[in-house]
Design a protein around this motif. Structure first.
Motif, short mmCIF file in Angstrom:
data_model
loop_
_atom_site.label_atom_id
_atom_site.label_comp_id
_atom_site.label_asym_id
_atom_site.label_seq_id
_atom_site.Cartn_x
_atom_site.Cartn_y
_atom_site.Cartn_z
N GLY A 25 0.79 -1.23 0.00
CA GLY A 25 0.00 0.00 0.00
C GLY A 25 0.82 1.29 0.00
N LYS A 26 2.04 1.21 -0.49
CA LYS A 26 2.88 2.42 -0.53
C LYS A 26 2.24 3.50 -1.40
CE LYS A 26 6.29 0.00 -2.23
NZ LYS A 26 5.64 -1.32 -2.15
N SER A 27 1.87 3.13 -2.62
CA SER A 27 1.28 4.13 -3.51
C SER A 27 -0.04 4.64 -2.95
CB SER A 27 1.05 3.53 -4.90
OG SER A 27 2.25 3.07 -5.44
N SER A 28 -0.76 3.76 -2.30
CA SER A 28 -2.04 4.16 -1.73
C SER A 28 -1.85 5.17 -0.61
CB SER A 28 -2.80 2.93 -1.23
OG SER A 28 -3.02 2.04 -2.28
N LEU A 29 -0.82 4.97 0.20
CA LEU A 29 -0.53 5.93 1.26
C LEU A 29 -0.21 7.30 0.67
CD1 LEU A 29 1.65 3.77 3.70
CD2 LEU A 29 -0.54 4.87 4.25
N ALA A 70 8.73 0.90 -6.52
CA ALA A 70 8.00 -0.34 -6.81
C ALA A 70 8.49 -1.44 -5.88
CB ALA A 70 8.24 -0.75 -8.26
N GLY A 71 7.57 -2.18 -5.33
CA GLY A 71 7.95 -3.23 -4.40
C GLY A 71 8.33 -4.54 -5.06
N GLN A 72 8.03 -4.66 -6.34
CA GLN A 72 8.34 -5.92 -7.04
C GLN A 72 9.82 -6.23 -6.93
OE1 GLN A 72 6.08 -7.75 -8.42
NE2 GLN A 72 4.33 -6.35 -8.49
N1 LIG Z 1 -8.05 -2.59 2.71
C1 LIG Z 1 -7.00 -1.85 2.37
N2 LIG Z 1 -6.46 -2.01 1.15
C2 LIG Z 1 -5.39 -1.25 0.82
C3 LIG Z 1 -4.85 -0.30 1.69
N3 LIG Z 1 -3.81 0.30 1.08
C4 LIG Z 1 -3.69 -0.26 -0.13
N4 LIG Z 1 -4.65 -1.20 -0.30
C5 LIG Z 1 -4.84 -2.03 -1.48
O1 LIG Z 1 -3.73 -2.85 -1.65
C6 LIG Z 1 -3.39 -2.97 -3.03
C7 LIG Z 1 -1.96 -2.56 -3.28
O2 LIG Z 1 -1.81 -1.20 -3.00
P1 LIG Z 1 -0.65 -0.32 -3.65
O3 LIG Z 1 -0.76 1.04 -3.06
O4 LIG Z 1 -0.65 -0.43 -5.10
O5 LIG Z 1 0.63 -1.09 -3.08
P2 LIG Z 1 2.15 -0.73 -3.37
O6 LIG Z 1 2.89 -0.98 -2.09
O7 LIG Z 1 2.28 0.60 -3.96
O8 LIG Z 1 2.55 -1.86 -4.41
P3 LIG Z 1 3.76 -1.82 -5.46
O9 LIG Z 1 3.66 -0.54 -6.22
O10 LIG Z 1 3.59 -3.01 -6.35
O11 LIG Z 1 5.01 -1.92 -4.67
C8 LIG Z 1 -4.39 -2.11 -3.78
O12 LIG Z 1 -5.40 -2.93 -4.28
C9 LIG Z 1 -4.93 -1.18 -2.74
O13 LIG Z 1 -6.23 -0.80 -3.03
C10 LIG Z 1 -5.48 -0.14 2.98
O14 LIG Z 1 -5.10 0.66 3.81
N5 LIG Z 1 -6.53 -0.95 3.25
#
Ligand SMILES: Nc1nc2c(ncn2[C@@H]2O[C@H](COP(=O)(O)OP(=O)(O)OP(=O)(O)O)[C@@H](O)[C@H]2O)c(=O)[nH]1
Ligand SMILES: [Mg+2]
Lengths: 244, 615
Positions: A25-29, A70-72
Motif C-alpha cells: 500500500g505504498k502508492s495508496s498511502l 516499486a515493491g516488485q
Molecule cells: N483494505 C486496504 N487495502 C489497501 C490499503 N492500502 C492499499 N490497499 C490495497 O492494496 C493494493 C496494493 O496497494 P498499492 O498502493 O498499489 O501497493 P504498493 O505498495 O504501492 O505496491 P507496489 O507498487 O507493487 O510496490 C491495492 O489494491 C490497494 O487498493 C489499505 O489501507 N486498506
C-alpha cells in the motif's frame, strides 16, 4: 490559515522514499496523503513515481519530494538510487501479511547500513482497516491472540512496536483506505527531521550529490532480494555515446 | 470523386481468377482519371470458394482426431484464414498452398512425412486433455464455424461486420448481443466456479497465448489459472521437445480449427493458439511482440543469465506486475491490432506547421542526456526526437506505447521514472524513461541512458510543456485528439461505399486509418473488421505471393488490397460494391494520403533510417 507565507518559519524540501514489499500500500498511502483519495485496485508501480506535497506545521513548512518505489522484486537493485541522500524513509508493511514485516526489516537494516547516517525512518503497518475491530485498549495491549478474532490482522501491534523501539524508528499503523493516521505519519516525520539537515529550500538536487556518485555500494544491496534480483543497473552506455 | 457512379457490371460473386499483367506504374499512384484501374494482377476470389455443406466441420470435431495429422483439406474442412482453393493457385502460389496441405509443419516438413514420427498414437495420447467432448470443442470452434457458415452462405443474418449502406447499426444490434458474451473480454468474474466450468470457459476463448520456460515451467498465460494450465504447459513442452530431440523445430500445427504457433525465443517458448485464422507468420509476429514485452522488463542478458544459472527458475517472480502489459497486449492482438499487424505506428493528424512547432520546441530544449524524446497523445505519436545515429525501431516504440496505454499505472497524472529495455535498440541493457501524462491523454516521454537523469529529464519536461503551452500546441493536440480520427467521407465523397481502410507508409513505418465509427463502433464489428484485414494482409504477404492487387468479395464485404513499393493499402467496402468503383476509391485514398502525408505522418527520414524527426 497562516495566510501569508511563512516569514520567519523554516521552509525546506525533504527527500522522502517509500520502501516495502509489493502491494503493501505504498502508492495508496501517498495517494491518500497527496490527493486524499483511495483506489481499490491500484496497479503495481513500475520503477518509481515521483510526487511532491507540502506539509505545514506550526513551526515549519516542509515540501516533501516523495519517491514511491516499486515493491516488485526485480526493482530491488534500483532502490539505492532512490534512498541515496533521502532524509527520511517510510518502510511499509501490511499488517495482514507477516512476510511483509520481514521484508520491512530487511529494508530497515539496508537503510541503516547504506543510507545517509541521519536518515529518519518510520515503520508503517498499513491496512489497519482490515484488522479486527479491537474494542477496548487500543494502545498496544494485545492480550495474546484474542484481539485477532474475526479480523485479518497477522502482525501484532506490540511486536512491530517493540521492533521499532529497538531500532529507534517512528512507528504508526495506518489505513490508506480510511485515511486513518496517514496525515499523522507524515506530520510526525516532518517534525522529526533534525533542523540541521533542513537545507534552506532549494530546488530538487538531482539524486542529490554530485555526479560522481554513481555505483557505490548499491549492486549487492540487500540479500533479501533473494539473489535473483534483476540487475536493473545494467544501463545502456549507449553505443558510442548517444547523447550527441 | 466519381466513386458513386453505378457499377458498369455487377461484381462477380464466384471465384474467377483473372491475371492481367501490366507491370508499369505499380509504383505510381494511378490518377483517378486513369481509364482503368491499374493493377498488376487482379484476382477476384472468394476465400471459401465452394459453398460449404452445412456446418461441415462438425465432422472434424466429432472425429477423435483432435490433433489432426491429416491435411486440413482432406478432412473436408477448410482451415480458417486464407485458404486458396486450387483454382486460385495461380495467384496464391506454393507457399500458401503448402501451408494448407500440411496440418503439422515442422522445420523439415510435415508431420506425416517425418520419418521419425512412427507413433502417431502416442502423440495423440499426449493430447486427450486438449481434446474433449463435442460440446467443448464446439464451443472452442463455434465462432469460426459460424463465420465459415457465413462465408458459405449460411447465417446470412450475421451481417454485423458490414451493414450494407444505410442498413445501419440498429439492425444488427440484436445479433451482437448474442455474441457479446462468447467474447474475448474478461468481464465475467470467475470466482466461485467449479473447475469443470473454469476449464470450459478457458477452452471457449478464441485465442490463447502462453509463455513457458524451456523446462516447461509456466510463465504467463492470458487465460485460466494455474490449476487449469499446468497440465497443458506440460503437454506443450512435451510436444515441442519431442521434435527437438530429433533436431527438428516445431513451428506450428493445426488441431481442429485451432492453429498452434510456437516460437522458441532465447530460453523461452511462446505459444499462440488461435481459432481466428491468422497465418503462421502473423501469429509469429504476435508472439514476437509478447517476447519483446518480456525482454523490455528483463533484458535478454538477464534472461539468459537467469536460466543459465537455474534452468527451472520461476520467472513469474521477476515478471510480477507486468501481467497487465502482457494482458493488454494479448487482448489488443485478439481484438486485432493494426499496430501489430502492420508493424507500424499511428500519428495524430495535424497541420505540418503545428507539428513542426512542437518538433522544434523539443529540439531546442533537449537536454544533454536525452536519447529519445516523444510527445504522445491518445496512444498515437505527435512528435518524436531521436539522435541521428540511433534509429528508433517501430517494435520498440510499440512496446513503449503498449506499456503506456495498456495499464493505468502511468496515467495517474504523476511523474514516473522507470527502467525499460528497448530490445531492438539494445537487448542487453536498460534505458530509463521519464513519463509524465501532464494532461489526461497527452504525455511527454523522455528516455535517457543515464539512470540518474531523472531531474534533468524532469527539468526538460518542465520547459517543454511550458513552451508548448505558450505556443498553443497543447490546445491543438487536445483538439486533434478530441476530434478523433477523420472519417472515410472526409477522404472520399459522401456516398462512398468504402467503410474503412488501412494505409501503411513503408518509408515512414507508420500507418493511418479513418475512424472505426460509424460502421465498426462495436467491439464485435471491429474485431471482425480486423479479422478481415488480417486475412487480406496474409494473402498479400504469403510466401511466394506476388500479388500486387488483391480483390476479395464476400457476402458481407468487398475488399481490396494494394501493395506497391511505397505503401500497402487495404480497403473494405460494403457488400455489393462495384469493383471498378472500389479501385477508383483506392486510388483516391492513395492520392489523398500523398497529399496529406505531412499531416498524417511524422516525417523525418531517409529511406534507410525510417524514423523520424531527428537531431
Ligand atoms: N483494505 C486496504 N487495502 C489497501 C490499503 N492500502 C492499499 N490497499 C490495497 O492494496 C493494493 C496494493 O496497494 P498499492 O498502493 O498499489 O501497493 P504498493 O505498495 O504501492 O505496491 P507496489 O507498487 O507493487 O510496490 C491495492 O489494491 C490497494 O487498493 C489499505 O489501507 N486498506
Ligand atoms: Mg506502488
Amino acid at each position: 490559515m497562516a495566510s501569508r507565507d511563512e516569514a520567519p518559519k523554516l521552509s525546506s524540501s525533504v527527500k522522502l522514499v517509500l520502501l516495502g514489499e509489493a502491494a503493501v500500500g505504498k502508492s495508496s498511502l501517498v495517494l491518500r496523503f497527496v490527493n486524499d483519495d483511495f483506489q481499490e485496485n491500484k496497479e503495481p508501480t513500475i520503477g518509481a513515481a515521483f510526487l511532491t506535497q507540502k506539509c505545514t506545521l506550526p513551526t515549519r513548512t516542509i515540501k516533501f519530494e516523495i519517491w514511491d518505489t516499486a515493491g516488485q522484486e526485480r526493482f530491488a537493485s534500483l532502490a539505492p538510487m532512490y534512498y541515496r541522500n533521502a532524509q527520511t524513509a517510510l518502510v511499509v508493511y501490511d499488517i495482514t501479511k507477516p512476510t511483509s514485516l520481514i521484508k520491512a526489516k530487511h529494508w530497515v537494516s539496508e537503510l541503516q547500513r547504506q543510507a545517509s547516517p541521519g536518515i529518519v525512518i518510520a515503520l508503517v503497518g498499513n491496512k489497519l482497516d482490515l484488522a479486527a475491530p479491537v474494542l477496548a485498549d487500543d494502545d498496544g495491549g494485545e492480550e495474546g491472540g484474542d484481539a485477532m478474532n474475526g479480523g485479518n490482522r497477522a502482525v501484532l501491534t506490540a511486536e512491530a512496536k517493540a521492533y521499532a523501539d529497538e531500532e529507534g524508528l517512528l512507528f504508526y499503523e495506518t489505513s490508506a483506505k480510511t485515511g486513518e493516521n496517514v496525515q499523522g505519519v507524515f506530520e510526525a516525520i516532518a517534525n522529526a527531521i533534525p533542523e540541521s539537515t533542513l537545507k534552506p529550500r532549494a530546488g530538487a538536487g538531482g539524486f542529490a550529490g554530485g555526479s560522481g556518485r554513481a555505483g557505490a555500494g548499491s549492486g549487492g544491496g540487500d540479500a533479501g532480494a533473494a539473489g535473483m534480483a534483476v540487475n536493473l543497473e545494467d544501463g545502456v552506455r549507449a553505443k558510442e555515446g548517444c547523447a550527441c | 470523386m466519381s466513386t458513386t457512379s453505378p457499377p458498369p457490371s455487377p461484381p462477380s460473386s464466384h471465384p474467377s481468377p483473372s491475371a492481367s499483367t501490366s507491370s508499369s506504374n505499380e509504383d505510381q499512384l494511378p490518377t483517378p482519371r486513369a481509364p482503368t484501374h491499374q493493377t498488376t494482377i487482379t484476382l477476384t476470389e472468394d476465400y471459401f470458394a465452394p459453398p460449404l455443406p452445412p456446418r461441415p466441420s462438425l465432422e472434424v470435431t466429432t472425429s477423435n482426431a483432435f490433433l489432426s495429422v491429416h491435411s486440413a483439406t482432406s478432412s473436408g474442412a477448410s482451415t480458417p484464414g486464407l485458404q486458396a482453393k486450387p483454382t486460385t493457385a495461380i495467384s496464391l502460389p506454393e507457399g500458401v498452398h503448402a501451408q494448407q496441405q500440411d496440418a503439422v509443419v515442422s522445420g523439415n516438413g510435415s508431420i506425416t512425412g517425418a520419418p521419425s514420427f512412427s507413433d502417431s498414437v502416442s502423440v495423440k495420447s499426449l493430447v486427450p486433455t486438449l481434446s474433449a467432448g463435442d460440446n467443448d470443442v464446439e464451443s472452442m470452434l463455434g465462432e469460426i464455424l459460424e463465420e465459415e457458415g457465413e462465408e458459405g452462405g449460411f447465417l446470412k443474418a450475421r451481417r454485423d461486420i458490414l451493414d450494407s449502406a444505410g442498413g445501419g447499426v440498429g439492425g444488427s444490434a440484436g445479433i451482437e448481443v448474442e455474441f457479446e458474451d462468447d467474447g474475448w473480454d474478461e468481464s465475467s468474474d470467475e470466482e466461485g466456479l467449479g473447475e469443470e466450468e473454469l476449464v470450459a470457459r478457458w477452452r471457449a476463448k478464441r485465442k490463447h497465448f502462453f509463455i513457458l520456460s524451456s523446462a516447461g515451467k509456466p510463465i504467463y498465460s492470458r487465460h485460466g489459472d494455474e490449476s487449469v494450465l499446468s497440465g497443458y504447459m506440460g503437454v506443450i513442452q512435451a510436444i515441442i521437445s519431442f521434435f527437438q530431440d530429433d533436431n527438428d523445430t516445431l513451428k506450428g500445427f493445426s488441431a481442429g480449427k485451432h492453429r498452434f504457433a510456437i516460437a522458441a525465443s532465447g530460453p523461452l517458448y511462446l505459444v499462440a493458439i488461435s481459432s481466428m485464422g491468422e497465418s503462421d507468420s502473423q501469429l509469429r509476429a504476435q508472439l514476437d511482440a509478447l517476447y519483446t514485452q518480456v525482454l523490455s522488463t528483463l533484458t535478454l542478458s538477464q534472461l539468459n543469465k537467469i536460466f543459465a544459472q537455474r534452468g527451472n527458475f520461476d520467472l513469474r517472480r521477476l515478471l510480477g506486475g507486468t501481467e497487465v502489459f502482457l494482458d493488454g497486449l494479448s487482448d489488443a492482438m485478439t481484438l486485432g491490432s493494426p499496430q501489430v499487424l502492420l508493424s507500424a505506428l499511428e500519428c495524430v493528424k495535424m497541420r505540418k506547421a503545428h507539428r513542426e512547432n512542437i518538433n522544434s520546441i523539443l529540439l531546442k530544449h533537449r537536454s544533454p542526456n536525452l536519447l529519445y524524446g516523444l510527445v504522445i497523445a491518445d496512444g498515437r505519436m505527435v512528435s518524436v526526437l531521436r539522435p541521428k545515429r540511433h534509429s528508433l525501431h517501430p517494435a520498440d516504440l510499440q512496446l513503449l506505447f503498449s506499456m503506456l496505454f495498456n495499464a493505468s499505472t502511468f496515467r495517474d497524472g504523476g511523474e514516473h521514472w522507470t527502467p525499460i529495455c528497448l530490445p531492438k535498440f539494445n537487448s542487453k541493457g536498460f534505458l530509463h524513461a521519464y513519463i509524465h501524462f501532464f494532461r489526461k491523454e497527452v504525455a511527454v516521454v523522455l528516455i535517457s541512458a543515464d539512470k540518474d537523469a531523472f531531474f534533468e529529464m524532469r527539468e526538460m519536461k518542465g520547459v517543454v510543456v511550458e513552451q508548448l503551452e505558450k505556443a498553443g500546441s497543447i490546445k491543438i493536440i487536445e483538439e486533434a485528439v478530441s476530434k478523433g480520427r477523420y472519417t472515410t467521407t472526409d477522404v472520399l465523397s459522401s456516398g462512398t461505399a468504402i467503410r474503412h481502410f488501412l494505409y501503411r507508409s513503408k518509408n515512414n513505418v507508420q500507418f493511418t486509418m479513418p475512424s472505426f465509427e460509424p460502421h465498426f463502433y462495436t467491439v464485435i464489428a471491429r474485431r471482425r473488421l480486423m479479422n478481415l484485414y488480417q486475412r487480406l494482409h496474409a494473402a498479400v504477404h504469403a510466401k511466394n505471393a506476388h500479388l500486387k492487387v488483391h480483390h476479395c468479395i464476400r457476402n458481407s464485404s468487398v475488399s481490396l488490397s494494394w501493395v506497391t513499393p511505397t505503401f500497402e493499402l487495404y480497403c473494405v467496402a460494403a457488400a455489393g460494391a462495384n469493383r471498378t468503383a472500389l479501385a477508383k476509391s483506392a486510388t483516391a485514398i492513395a492520392a489523398w494520403v500523398k497529399r496529406e502525408e505531412e499531416r498524417l505522418f511524422v516525417i523525418g527520414g531517409v529511406a534507410s533510417s525510417p524514423f523520424l524527426f531527428y537531431y
